[in-house]
Design an enzyme around this catalytic site. Structure first.
Site, PDB file in Angstrom:
ATOM      1  CG  ASP A   1      19.435  86.062 -44.866  1.00 34.92           C
ATOM      2  OD1 ASP A   1      20.403  86.137 -45.649  1.00 34.92           O
ATOM      3  OD2 ASP A   1      19.317  85.157 -44.024  1.00 34.92           O
TER       4      ASP A   1
ATOM      5  CG  ASP B   1      17.438  91.521 -33.316  1.00 33.78           C
ATOM      6  OD1 ASP B   1      18.349  90.929 -33.927  1.00 33.78           O
ATOM      7  OD2 ASP B   1      16.747  90.973 -32.440  1.00 33.78           O
TER       8      ASP B   1
ATOM      9  CG  ASP C   1      12.804  95.047 -33.689  1.00 33.72           C
ATOM     10  OD1 ASP C   1      13.763  94.284 -33.905  1.00 33.72           O
ATOM     11  OD2 ASP C   1      11.959  94.836 -32.800  1.00 33.72           O
TER      12      ASP C   1
ATOM     13  CG  ASP D   1      20.388  84.217 -29.087  1.00 33.90           C
ATOM     14  OD1 ASP D   1      20.135  83.002 -28.935  1.00 33.90           O
ATOM     15  OD2 ASP D   1      19.510  85.100 -29.033  1.00 33.90           O
TER      16      ASP D   1
END
Length: 764
Positions: free
Chosen positions: A168, A234, A236, A331
Site C-alpha cells: 500500500d 504482517d 514484521d 480482523d
C-alpha cells in the site's frame, strides 16, 4: 455427560447465589469468608482440575457476589447528598463493569481447549492451494525481505504455494500524489519491492487507491488471486517452516472452518517491559491472551482473526464480501461477520511466527489506541449481543473481547475516586474500617487468588493493574472520541524497528505525570485530614489506603516514560548451529551461538591467534537449518573478534544484498525453527504466587520511582531517532505512522491484539 456437567454448574451457582445473598453479621461474614479463601488457597496449591476447578470458580464467584451485594445495599451514601451519591454510584458502576467482566471471562475460561495436531499434509488426498498475503505500507525492504523469504520456504508443495507482497506504499494514488516527495518515494518503493519479489520468488501486488486501509489491501489481494486458502502475515511477522504443516490439515477435517489462528510471538519486549527492566523476567503481556484466553474462546467457537499468523478459507471470505472494513480492527470484525454466517474457527496454541513490538511508549499507546477504538466501533456499530446468526456462547465471547476495552473508563474512576473525598470531602462510600477489612480486603484477596489460579504462568500479580494504569489516561480520551463519533477513527500503522540512541523522557509523559501527581496530593490530603479531623479517621484510613494503592501502581507505571537507550533494532535469539567459516585462512569449523536479522555470533576453536579473522574481513559462512539441511552460503563482514577460553568469538554482519539465496538462508537460520519459540515461550511463562508477586511489585515501585527521579533530573533529550527514514502521507483511511492489557480491577480475567487479555490481539 455435557448435561450432567451443566446441571452441576447450575446447582453450584444457584446454591452460591442463595448463600451469598443471606444477610449476616460482620463476624459471621468473616467466619464464612476466611474458610472460603483458605479453600481457594488449597485448590490453587494443588492446581485443581475437573470438578475441583469448578468448585474453585464457584467459591471465587461467591466471594465476589458477597462483596457486590454489600456494596449495593450497605455502602452507597444517601441520596439526600446528591453530589456524593452521584460520585458513589459512578464508582459502583465501574466496579459493576469489572465484576461483569469477571463473570464473562470466567465463562470463557471454564474449559480452555488444547487442539491435537491436524492430519499431516502427506496424508491428505488433495492438498489445498495456498496464497500467502504480506500486507505492507511503510516497512523497509530489509524487513520485508526476511518475511517474504521465510514465506517462500514454508514446508509445502511448491506448486501449491504462492506468496504475494501487498504493497500500500506504492499505489497509483501515491505515485501520482501532488507532493513530489511522496510521489518519488512511492515510485522508488514500487521498483525496489518489485525487484525484491522477483529475486525471492514472490509476486508484487499493489492497487490504485489506499481505500479501507489494511482491509482494503487484503481484499484487493483476494481479487487478484485464487488459492483455496489465504494466509496473512504482517510485514514484521516471520513464519517458521512448519507453519502450514501444523494448520492446513484442519481445513480438510472441518468443512465449515473459516479460520485457524496461531499466537503472535514477539522476540522483543514491549516498551513497558523494556523501560521497567521486566523483559524476560515476567511473561509477555500478550501471553495471557494467546496462551489462555484464545484457547478459552476456542471452546465456544469464538476464536477470532488477529490480523496475522492466520489461515482463512477463501470461500468464506468471498461469501462475506472480503475482509470487513467498517472498523479499524478489520480482523475481529471479519471474524464476527463470518461467525454470524455459521462458519467456524479454531486456535492452535503453538508459536510459529516471530514478530516485533513497538519500541517506544508513544508507539505502544498509538497501537493500543487503535485496538481500543476499533473494538469499540465493533461494539457500537455491530453489537455482538444483537448480531443475528451468533450463538449465545459466541455473543458472550465477543462481548468479552470488545467489552474489555472499556477498562480505561473504569480504571480512571478507580484512580480519581479517592480524591473526591480526600480533597473535597465527598462521601464516595459508607463503611467503617472493620467493614472495609471484612468486605473489600477479603474480596481483593479472593480476586488475586482467582487471577493467580488461572493466570499464574502468564500474568504476574499486579501486572494487569500496571498495564491498565499505564494506558488508561491515554485511551480514556480515545474511547470518548469514538463513542461520540463511532465512524471517525482512521487506521494508524504501528512504528516498528526503531532504535533509541540515547535515554529520553517520552514526549507523552504529561498524562502519567499528572495522574501520579494527583495521588501524591491525595497522600498529603490524607495526612491533613487524619490530623485535623479525628472523628473521621476510620474513613480517612480506608480512603487513604485506596489512594496509596493507586499511587504504588502509578509509581511503577510512570517509569514507562523513561525511555531507555536501545541501539539494537534487531533482537537476538539463541541458536545452536554448526557452521563453516570461509575466511582468509581457508575453511574453519565453527558454531553459531546467537543471531538476529542483522548478523550472528560464532565461536571458532583456534589456538593460533594468527589464523583468527580480523575486523573488516569479508567472508562467507556455510551453515544448516534445524533439520540439518544445508543452507546456501551467506556473505558476511567481520565486525568484532575476541579471544575466549581457547577459542575466538566472532561477531559478523550479514551482507546478503540482493542475493535471494543468501536472504533465504538467513530467514531459515534465524526464524525457521518453531521449537526455538516454544522453548523461549516456556522459559518466559512462569510466575510466583500472590504474596511473592505482590512483594516484588512493591519493590519495583520504589526502584522505578528512583529511576524516574534520575531521569527528571538528568535527562534532557526529548525524542528517539528512527532506525531509518519512514514514508508518510498515507491517505484515504490510512493515516500517518503512529503507534492487551489487563484485567479489570474487579478481577476480570479478560482482555490484540490485545493486553493482552481479550482485545484485538494483533500487532498491526
Amino acid at each position: 455427560m455435557t448435561l450432567l456437567v451443566g446441571l452441576m454448574w447450575l446447582g453450584l451457582i444457584v446454591t452460591s447465589l442463595i448463600i451469598a445473598s443471606v444477610p449476616v453479621s460482620l463476624e459471621a461474614h468473616v467466619a464464612v469468608m476466611v474458610p472460603a479463601l483458605l479453600a481457594m488457597v488449597l485448590l490453587k496449591m494443588v492446581k485443581a482440575s475437573g470438578f475441583w476447578r469448578t468448585l474453585f470458580i464457584v467459591i471465587g464467584s461467591f466471594v465476589v457476589i458477597r462483596y457486590v451485594l454489600w456494596r449495593a445495599f450497605y455502602s452507597i451514601p444517601s441520596i439526600d447528598d446528591p453530589l456524593s451519591f452521584g460520585i458513589a454510584v459512578a464508582v459502583f458502576a465501574a466496579e459493576i463493569y469489572a465484576v461483569m467482566m469477571f463473570f464473562i471471562s470466567t465463562f470463557v475460561l471454564a474449559d480452555p481447549v488444547e487442539r491435537p495436531p491436524p492430519p499431516s499434509i502427506d496424508s491428505l488426498e488433495s492438498v489445498p492451494t495456498v496464497d500467502i498475503f504480506i500486507p505492507t505500507y511503510n516497512e523497509d525492504a530489509e524487513m520485508l525481505a526476511i518475511t517474504v523469504a521465510a514465506a517462500t520456504q514454508l514446508d509445502y508443495p511448491r506448486d501449491k504455494l504462492r506468496v504475494y507482497l501487498l504493497d500500500d506504499g506504492g499505489t497509483d494514488q501515491r505515485i501520482n500524489h501532488d507532493d513530489a516527495r511522496i510521489s518519488e518515494r512511492a515510485v522508488e518503493r514500487r521498483a525496489e519491492l518489485t525487484a525484491l519479489c522477483q529475486e525471492l520468488g514472490a509476486t508484487y501486488l499493489t492497487r490504485a487507491r489506499n481505500v479501507h486501509a489494511k482491509a482494503g489491501n487484503l481484499s484487493n489481494g483476494l481479487e487478484h488471486t485464487d488459492g483455496e486458502l489465504v494466509v496473512v502475515f504482517d510485514a514484521d511477522h516471520v513464519p517458521t517452516q512448519d507453519f502450514l504443516e501444523r494448520t492446513v490439515g484442519y481445513f480438510r477435517q472441518h468443512e465449515r472452518l473459516f479460520l485457524v489462528q496461531t499466537p503472535h510471538f514477539f522476540i522483543n519486549g514491549d516498551p513497558i517491559e523494556r523501560n521497567l527492566g521486566l523483559y524476560n523476567k515476567v511473561p509477555g503481556e500478550n501471553e495471557m491472551f494467546y496462551s489462555l484466553i484464545q484457547r478459552g474462546l476456542d471452546k465456544w467457537n469464538g476464536t477470532f482473526f488477529c490480523g496475522s499468523g492466520a489461515v482463512l478459507r477463501r470461500a468464506a471470505l468471498l461469501e462475506a464480501g472480503g475482509f470487513s472494513g467498517d472498523s479499524i480492527t478489520e480482523d475481529a470484525e471479519t471474524a464476527l461477520e463470518l461467525h454470524s454466517r455459521g462458519w467456524e474457527s479454531l486456535y492452535v496454541n503453538r508459536p510459529m511466527l516471530a514478530g516485533l513490538q513497538p519500541e517506544t511508549f508513544a508507539a505502544f499507546i498509538g497501537q493500543r489506541t487503535r485496538w481500543a477504538q476499533g473494538m469499540m466501533q465493533i461494539l457500537l456499530l455491530k453489537n455482538p449481543l444483537f448480531k443475528r446468526g451468533l450463538s449465545f456462547k459466541q455473543r458472550i465471547c465477543y462481548l468479552n473481547s470488545s467489552g474489555f476495552w472499556l477498562f480505561p473508563l473504569a480504571r480512571m474512576m478507580f484512580i480519581i475516586a479517592p480524591l473526591f473525598y480526600l480533597l473535597f470531602g465527598l462521601e464516595i462510600f459508607r463503611a467503617t474500617a472493620e467493614e472495609f477489612a471484612a468486605y473489600t480486603v477479603l474480596y481483593m484477596v479472593g480476586v488475586f487468588l482467582f487471577s493467580n489460579f488461572f493466570f499464574r504462568n502468564v500474568r504476574w500479580p499486579m501486572m494487569s493493574e500496571l498495564y491498565e494504569a499505564a494506558q488508561a489516561g491515554y485511551l480514556f480520551r480515545a474511547l470518548v472520541s469514538v463513542m461520540l463519533k463511532p465512524r471517525a477513527p482512521s487506521f494508524n500503522v504501528t512504528a516498528k524497528d526503531e532504535t533509541l540512541d540515547h535515554d529520553f523522557i517520552s514526549p507523552i509523559w504529561k498524562t502519567l505525570a499528572v495522574l501520579l501527581g494527583l495521588t501524591f496530593i491525595g497522600l498529603v490530603a490524607t495526612i491533613y485530614r487524619y490530623v485535623e479531623f479525628p472523628g473521621d479517621r476510620q474513613v480517612v484510613m480506608v480512603v487513604g489506603a485506596w489512594n496509596v494503592f493507586n499511587m504504588i501502581i502509578l509509581m511503577v507505571a510512570a517509569g514507562v516514560i523513561c525511555e531507555r537507550q536501545q541501539r539494537r533494532s534487531r533482537p537476538r535469539v539463541a541458536l545452536k548451529r554448526r557452521a563453516i567459516f570461509h575466511g582468509a585462512h581457508g575453511e574453519q569449523a565453527a558454531s553459531i551461538e546467537d543471531g538476529s536479522m542483522g548478523g550472528v555470533q560464532l565461536r571458532i576453536p583456534l589456538t593460533d591467534a594468527a589464523k583468527a579473522p580480523k575486523a573488516g574481513d569479508r567472508v562467507r559462512i556455510h551453515t544448516e537449518d534445524q533439520l540439518h539441511r544445508e543452507l546456501a552460503p551467506i556473505p558476511v563482514i567481520v565486525r568484532n573478534v575476541r579471544a575466549d577460553d581457547g577459542s575466538f568469538v566472532v561477531g559478523v554482519e550479514f551482507k546478503a544484498g540482493r542475493d535471494g539465496a543468501a536472504i533465504k538462508s538467513i530467514a531459515r537460520l534465524i526464524f525457521g525453527d518453531s521449537e526455538a519459540w516454544v522453548r523461549l515461550r516456556a522459559h518466559r511463562n512462569r510466575g510466583p504466587g500472590v504474596v511473592v508477586g505482590l512483594l516484588r511489585f512493591i519493590l519495583l515501585a520504589f526502584t522505578t520511582f528512583g529511576t524516574l527521579l534520575r531521569f527528571v533530573l538528568t535527562v534532557r533529550k526529548p525524542k528517539p531517532t528512527a532506525a531509518r527514514p519512514v514514508p508518510t502521507g498515507h491517505e484515504s483511511n490510512v493515516s500517518k505512522l503512529t503507534p492487551q492489557p489487563a484485567a479489570g480491577s474487579g478481577g476480570a480475567a479478560s482482555g490484540s491484539s490485545g493486553s493482552a487479555a481479550s482485545g484485538s490481539g494483533g500487532s498491526r
